[in-house]
Design an enzyme around this catalytic site. Structure first.
Site, PDB file in Angstrom:
ATOM      1  N   GLY A  65       1.177  61.806  21.289  1.00  0.00           N
ATOM      2  CA  GLY A  65       1.235  61.267  19.938  1.00  0.00           C
ATOM      3  C   GLY A  65       0.177  61.895  19.066  1.00  0.00           C
ATOM      4  O   GLY A  65      -0.795  62.486  19.568  1.00  0.00           O
ATOM      5  N   CYS A  92      -0.760  63.498  27.569  1.00  0.00           N
ATOM      6  CA  CYS A  92      -1.553  63.732  26.353  1.00  0.00           C
ATOM      7  C   CYS A  92      -2.117  62.411  25.819  1.00  0.00           C
ATOM      8  O   CYS A  92      -3.016  61.836  26.413  1.00  0.00           O
ATOM      9  CB  CYS A  92      -0.716  64.475  25.317  1.00  0.00           C
ATOM     10  N   TYR A  93      -1.589  61.894  24.707  1.00  0.00           N
ATOM     11  CA  TYR A  93      -2.065  60.603  24.191  1.00  0.00           C
ATOM     12  C   TYR A  93      -1.916  59.528  25.253  1.00  0.00           C
ATOM     13  O   TYR A  93      -2.784  58.656  25.388  1.00  0.00           O
ATOM     14  CB  TYR A  93      -1.278  60.219  22.942  1.00  0.00           C
ATOM     15  N   HIS A 183       1.552  69.249  28.319  1.00  0.00           N
ATOM     16  CA  HIS A 183       2.920  68.761  28.150  1.00  0.00           C
ATOM     17  C   HIS A 183       3.862  69.432  29.152  1.00  0.00           C
ATOM     18  O   HIS A 183       4.294  70.563  28.940  1.00  0.00           O
ATOM     19  CB  HIS A 183       3.408  69.043  26.727  1.00  0.00           C
ATOM     20  N   GLU A 185       6.908  68.639  29.656  1.00  0.00           N
ATOM     21  CA  GLU A 185       8.295  68.590  29.193  1.00  0.00           C
ATOM     22  C   GLU A 185       8.719  69.834  28.428  1.00  0.00           C
ATOM     23  O   GLU A 185       9.923  70.104  28.294  1.00  0.00           O
ATOM     24  CB  GLU A 185       8.511  67.347  28.317  1.00  0.00           C
ATOM     25  N   SER A 238      35.616  63.487  11.968  1.00  0.00           N
ATOM     26  CA  SER A 238      35.418  64.796  11.350  1.00  0.00           C
ATOM     27  C   SER A 238      36.102  65.911  12.122  1.00  0.00           C
ATOM     28  O   SER A 238      36.342  66.989  11.587  1.00  0.00           O
ATOM     29  CB  SER A 238      33.922  65.106  11.258  1.00  0.00           C
ATOM     30  N   GLY A 239      36.376  65.678  13.400  1.00  0.00           N
ATOM     31  CA  GLY A 239      36.936  66.719  14.243  1.00  0.00           C
ATOM     32  C   GLY A 239      35.885  67.463  15.035  1.00  0.00           C
ATOM     33  O   GLY A 239      36.207  68.295  15.884  1.00  0.00           O
ATOM     34  N   GLY A 240      34.606  67.182  14.768  1.00  0.00           N
ATOM     35  CA  GLY A 240      33.538  67.776  15.553  1.00  0.00           C
ATOM     36  C   GLY A 240      33.422  67.109  16.915  1.00  0.00           C
ATOM     37  O   GLY A 240      34.106  66.128  17.205  1.00  0.00           O
ATOM     38  N   ASP A 242      31.056  65.261  18.280  1.00  0.00           N
ATOM     39  CA  ASP A 242      30.515  63.905  18.326  1.00  0.00           C
ATOM     40  C   ASP A 242      31.553  62.856  17.942  1.00  0.00           C
ATOM     41  O   ASP A 242      31.815  61.919  18.698  1.00  0.00           O
ATOM     42  CB  ASP A 242      29.300  63.796  17.400  1.00  0.00           C
ATOM     43  N   LYS A 384      23.527  66.273  22.765  1.00  0.00           N
ATOM     44  CA  LYS A 384      24.789  66.974  22.560  1.00  0.00           C
ATOM     45  C   LYS A 384      25.433  67.434  23.864  1.00  0.00           C
ATOM     46  O   LYS A 384      26.651  67.273  24.054  1.00  0.00           O
ATOM     47  CB  LYS A 384      24.564  68.170  21.635  1.00  0.00           C
TER      48      LYS A 384
END
Length: 528
Positions: A65, A92-93, A183, A185, A238-240, A242, A384
């Site tokens: 953070g 970290c934090y 970090h 990650e 939308s057709g995307g 998601d 995604k």
């Protein structure tokens, strides 16, 4: 305020609860844990105890953070959380907070700049503990901190040091609390993946029993519980990837009680509307309603150049159009959306923390209070690639699942300056050439996004022995895993040459094609 704290997956899979102290990397921690086959969920510091009581968590990760732990009002979790006996990883934090609460000392760093940012070499102690099993004595890690732990709490042992940070890693063997100043990650920490894997399976004893592809059935069950046996849902399709996956999930849960509304805003890619009608109305037999509101959107955008203003206008008009369409479904009490976790991260200060707002998304927040519809967002806790895995398990075709992301505001955020019907046609034609050529070459399988951008400037050119003064098209081609970070990609010369030649020869008003070679960060994938 968006939050992912408890949900059905956390009860089915013993997972990891991640406490977000405001780092931009929090979503990466969640992704890395999930990639290792362990379910992860994120909560804010104030909700930790509630999340632990409601979910089935076998370990805690406290994120980094931007604050200092000794500042007044700095983020904190109830100290009793440390006494629950769960294995804990403080990053970290998170390391500094644990150290300070348990009796250690935290102060500003001692290097000349008062901070350490970038690569560092971690040298491991003689017995560094299980987090470092299988890792060489020296490994490269990624630092990003101004404060550091000056003295460890009682019972902790040093696991590793860097040249400028003597207490870069530590552990409490009996309590299974592990501390990392760096970090793990981020991909810059060479052995970060191994460190996280060791924490999950050696330090915490968790099982790799979760995968995104297995989520479909659980998501459908959760939708049935939320919507009930008579509820109806209206969804903007939308057709995307998601919205398509969200639509199929909800359709499998409630069938024709799902009403999909496709809004043609005039900012679509070539063939977008026809493809949606063919797939969802014809193939999936969904209740699909198409609304042509292109002139309405373009009129609202007339004279607008500021990117955030464009997004807000498009979001506002979309809500108006959608609300009018939704009014026709008098029995609908729910609003379906394909909101993803990155949308939430980039639209608000994550989970109430201090994460920076990057850009707004029209499908996150901002819904009018009088819409009077309860949100149904089955993908809100997924990234995604996880959505794609769910879609494949549902039988969606590759042309939908492997489709590159397309922003909600459409071509408007790829047209710098004013958005007009003429400029939309110019960009639509150029973009179609870019996508068709890249997909014909097969290179799209290794890319995250590839599209064209239209700039509001003109340059001199020569075509047919005559002077031209026309617009440039920018090619934006990137590689990424989750859109949180991205790097530009270079296509083969022959492919770039075909794209450039076709755009200049086939698209009126364009006399120059340029390539964007900017990574994210410092840039964003989209230009606006």
């Amino acid at each position: 305020m968006p939050e992912i704290s408890s949900n059905p997956q956390a009860r089915r899979h013993r997972g990891v609860l991640i406490v977000d102290f405001g780092t931009q990397y929090c979503q990466l921690i969640a992704r890395r844990v999930r990639e290792l086959g362990v379910y992860s969920s994120i909560t804010i510091p104030e909700k930790v105890e509630e999340a632990l009581d409601e979910g089935d968590f076998g370990a805690l990760i406290l994120s980094g953070g931007p604050r200092s732990v000794y500042e007044e009002g700095a983020p904190s979790v109830p100290p009793g959380v440390l006494e629950r006996g769960l294995p804990i990883l403080g990053i970290c934090y998170g390391m500094q907070w644990i150290s300070r609460v348990l009796g250690g000392e935290v102060a500003p760093g001692t290097d000349a700049a008062g901070r350490e940012y970038g690569h560092a070499v971690l040298e491991l102690a003689e017995t560094p503990g299980p987090l470092f099993d299988g890792i060489e004595k020296r490994t490269r890690v990624w630092m990003s901190h101004g404060d550091e732990v000056k003295a460890l709490p009682p019972g902790f042992e040093v696991s590793g040091s860097t040249k400028t940070c003597p207490l870069a890693a530590a552990r409490h063997p009996r309590k299974r609390i592990f501390l990392l100043q760096f970090h793990p990650e981020v991909s810059h920490s060479v052995d970060g993946h191994t460190i996280l894997r060791n924490f999950l399976f050696e330090g915490a004893g968790l099982a790799a029993d979760w995968s995104a592809g297995s989520l479909a059935e659980e998501k459908i069950e959760a939708l049935v519980r939320q919507i009930g046996t008579e509820g109806e849902v209206v969804l903007g399709l939308s057709g995307g990837v998601d919205s398509s996956v969200a639509a199929v999930l909800i359709h499998k849960a409630i069938g024709r009680r799902l009403h999909c509304v496709f809004v043609d805003n005039g900012l679509l890619r070539a063939g977008e509307r026809e493809a949606v009608e063919a797939l969802f109305a014809a193939n999936f037999q969904m209740d699909l309603h198409v609304v042509d509101a292109s002139s309405r959107f373009l009129e609202a955008l007339k004279g607008v150049e500021d990117p955030e203003a464009k997004r807000k206008i498009i979001g506002g008009v979309f809500i108006e159009v959608f609300r009018e369409a939704a009014a026709g479904f008098r029995s609908a009490r729910f609003l379906g959306q394909g909101t993803l976790y990155p949308d939430v991260i980039e639209s608000v200060a994550a989970h109430g923390g201090s994460t920076s707002v990057i850009k707004s998304h029209h499908n996150v927040g901002g819904l009018p209070e009088d819409l009077d519809l309860e949100l149904v967002e089955p993908l809100r806790d997924l990234f995604k690639d996880e959505v794609r895995a769910v879609g494949r398990s549902l039988g969606l075709p590759p042309e939908v699942i492997d489709r590159q992301p397309f922003p909600g505001p459409g071509l408007a955020v790829r047209i710098l300056g004013e958005v007009t019907a003429e400029r939309c046609e110019t960009l639509r034609a150029a973009d179609h050439i870019v996508t068709s050529e890249i997909e014909a070459s097969g290179r799209h399988k290794h890319l995250w996004q590839y599209f064209a951008v239209l700039l509001p400037v003109r340059s001199v050119g020569v075509m047919g022995d005559a002077r031209t003064y026309e617009n440039p098209i920018v090619l934006r081609i990137v590689e990424s895993r989750d859109a949180m970070t991205a790097d530009w990609a270079l296509l083969p010369e022959d492919c770039l040459r075909r794209i450039s030649n076709r755009i200049i020869n086939e698209v009126p008003g364009v006399n120059r094609v340029v390539l964007d070679v900017t990574s994210k960060p410092p840039g964003t994938i989209e230009w606006e």
